[in-house]
Design an enzyme around this catalytic site. Sequence first.
Site, PDB file in Angstrom:
ATOM      1  N   ARG A 291       0.813  -1.223   0.000  1.00 27.58           N
ATOM      2  CA  ARG A 291       0.000   0.000   0.000  1.00 27.58           C
ATOM      3  C   ARG A 291       0.850   1.278   0.000  1.00 27.58           C
ATOM      4  NH1 ARG A 291      -3.303  -3.205   3.647  1.00 27.58           N
ATOM      5  NH2 ARG A 291      -5.102  -3.968   2.496  1.00 27.58           N
TER       6      ARG A 291
ATOM      7  N   LYS B 136       3.462  11.262 -11.248  1.00 26.59           N
ATOM      8  CA  LYS B 136       2.615  10.453 -12.116  1.00 26.59           C
ATOM      9  C   LYS B 136       3.347   9.155 -12.430  1.00 26.59           C
ATOM     10  CE  LYS B 136      -0.406  13.677 -14.554  1.00 26.59           C
ATOM     11  NZ  LYS B 136      -0.819  14.192 -15.880  1.00 26.59           N
TER      12      LYS B 136
ATOM     13  N   GLU C  17      10.142  18.086 -24.685  1.00 25.79           N
ATOM     14  CA  GLU C  17       9.518  18.429 -23.403  1.00 25.79           C
ATOM     15  C   GLU C  17      10.099  19.713 -22.829  1.00 25.79           C
ATOM     16  OE1 GLU C  17       6.952  17.091 -22.024  1.00 25.79           O
ATOM     17  OE2 GLU C  17       6.825  14.962 -22.574  1.00 25.79           O
TER      18      GLU C  17
ATOM     19  N   LYS D 187       7.785  22.881 -13.676  1.00 32.86           N
ATOM     20  CA  LYS D 187       6.910  21.748 -13.358  1.00 32.86           C
ATOM     21  C   LYS D 187       6.620  21.691 -11.862  1.00 32.86           C
ATOM     22  CE  LYS D 187       5.723  17.035 -14.268  1.00 32.86           C
ATOM     23  NZ  LYS D 187       5.958  15.814 -15.060  1.00 32.86           N
TER      24      LYS D 187
ATOM     25  N   GLU E 114      -4.194  16.992 -10.673  1.00 28.05           N
ATOM     26  CA  GLU E 114      -4.814  17.446 -11.916  1.00 28.05           C
ATOM     27  C   GLU E 114      -6.330  17.589 -11.761  1.00 28.05           C
ATOM     28  OE1 GLU E 114      -4.702  15.681 -16.326  1.00 28.05           O
ATOM     29  OE2 GLU E 114      -2.689  16.000 -15.496  1.00 28.05           O
TER      30      GLU E 114
ATOM     31  N   ARG F 212      -2.531  21.690 -13.746  1.00 27.44           N
ATOM     32  CA  ARG F 212      -1.556  20.666 -14.125  1.00 27.44           C
ATOM     33  C   ARG F 212      -1.822  20.132 -15.522  1.00 27.44           C
ATOM     34  NH1 ARG F 212       1.232  15.916 -10.492  1.00 27.44           N
ATOM     35  NH2 ARG F 212       2.453  15.034 -12.202  1.00 27.44           N
TER      36      ARG F 212
ATOM     37  N   ASN G 205       0.114  18.745 -20.282  1.00 25.17           N
ATOM     38  CA  ASN G 205      -0.227  17.758 -21.300  1.00 25.17           C
ATOM     39  C   ASN G 205      -0.213  18.342 -22.710  1.00 25.17           C
ATOM     40  OD1 ASN G 205      -0.702  15.633 -19.436  1.00 25.17           O
ATOM     41  ND2 ASN G 205      -2.735  16.456 -19.003  1.00 25.17           N
TER      42      ASN G 205
ATOM     43  N   HIS H 254       0.208  16.182 -25.805  1.00 29.89           N
ATOM     44  CA  HIS H 254       0.162  14.768 -25.433  1.00 29.89           C
ATOM     45  C   HIS H 254      -1.094  14.050 -25.936  1.00 29.89           C
ATOM     46  CE1 HIS H 254       3.512  16.015 -23.019  1.00 29.89           C
ATOM     47  NE2 HIS H 254       3.681  14.821 -22.524  1.00 29.89           N
TER      48      HIS H 254
ATOM     49  N   HIS I 204      -0.007  11.015 -27.918  1.00 29.47           N
ATOM     50  CA  HIS I 204      -0.282   9.649 -27.469  1.00 29.47           C
ATOM     51  C   HIS I 204      -1.035   8.855 -28.536  1.00 29.47           C
ATOM     52  CE1 HIS I 204       0.144  10.497 -22.854  1.00 29.47           C
ATOM     53  NE2 HIS I 204       1.297  10.419 -23.480  1.00 29.47           N
TER      54      HIS I 204
ATOM     55  N   HIS J 227       8.436   8.627 -27.396  1.00 25.80           N
ATOM     56  CA  HIS J 227       7.518   9.545 -26.744  1.00 25.80           C
ATOM     57  C   HIS J 227       7.791  11.016 -27.074  1.00 25.80           C
ATOM     58  CE1 HIS J 227       4.759  11.215 -23.860  1.00 25.80           C
ATOM     59  NE2 HIS J 227       5.736  11.827 -23.229  1.00 25.80           N
TER      60      HIS J 227
END
Length: 366
Positions: free
Chosen positions: A120, A142, A184, A226, A236, A241, A245, A248, A252, A266
Amino acid sequence: MKTVTVELGARRYPILIEAGLLAHAAEHIGPLVRGRTVAIVTDENVRAHLATVQASLAGAGIPSEALVLPPGEATKSWATLQQVCDWLLRLGVERGDHVVALGGGVIGDLVGFACAILKRGCGFIQVPTTLLAQVDSSVGGKTAINTAAGKNLIGAFHQPALVLIDPDVLDTLAPREVRAGYAEVVKYGLIDDADFFDWCEANGHALLAGDAAARVEAISHAVAAKARIVAADEHETNGIRALLNLGHTFGHALEAEAGFDGTLIHGEGVAAGIALAFRYSVARGLCPPADVERVAAHFRVAGLPDGLAAAGIAASGARLVEHMRHDKKMAAGTLPFLLARGIGQTYLDRSVDLADVERFLDREPR
């Protein structure tokens, strides 16, 4: 050494940036590991850096064990996640321990997710070894794996306790990987910092050629940007935030169409996606065409794709939009898009009609 702090209250953590940092990593890892054996997860491409980190730990009297995985996006899978978790459990990793993720974004995402769910939640330390990971994926918490349905669809928010960035490791990267990470870097200028985009236009060639000062400046600026955004919107939830993206959603979809097989990595997908987001913004009458030309030209000069043709994508708009429908940001059938009113003027638009995106993509050259 430059230090940037991600301000998350009791979970605040430092990002340390210094040339040669891996050689004395134990100074910073040691206080977190309680004298226990350090578990390090890395990949085949990073063996030389693994030896440096383990030598530093050994010199400080800290034992370590390493799991070396195959490189590439295919490693961010259910099967490898199970392999990592089983290995950590065999080592007896406890909640209070800190696992070291040594590698690029694939390793950081995979190990971070394993640590989020192991018992956990246990601690982890990011030691990013690619430019893309240093300026983006190692910061912010993330974590995820890929599935057949799409990229990063299974994951969790789980912040590291420490990020160690050594710009010297970039000297061992293939030029393609450096270029991909640079996409990026440019993103931060396009989001809300036109002056930084100006800096990229003036200094990007030096960064890509290996200039140490340019790399430190770019990395420091990117992680500070960032860190500021993550502190304002960790999970987010308020739209801030989401600005990270940019490119993206399109990118993606391109990566998914390419099959995550290395033909489009990427950062290349992000560059093409950013150019598409800007061109779509022009198509909607939001952005001056001259700004799009600046963005596309800068990516071309940097050796990055600026659209479908350059990314090697021939799929129809309908097929690309179908990939977008699996995006984790979908809500009530609506997909928010990052659009631009100009360089440094990105905003979140929740009213985009995917049928309109499909028509736009069908008009794009292939």
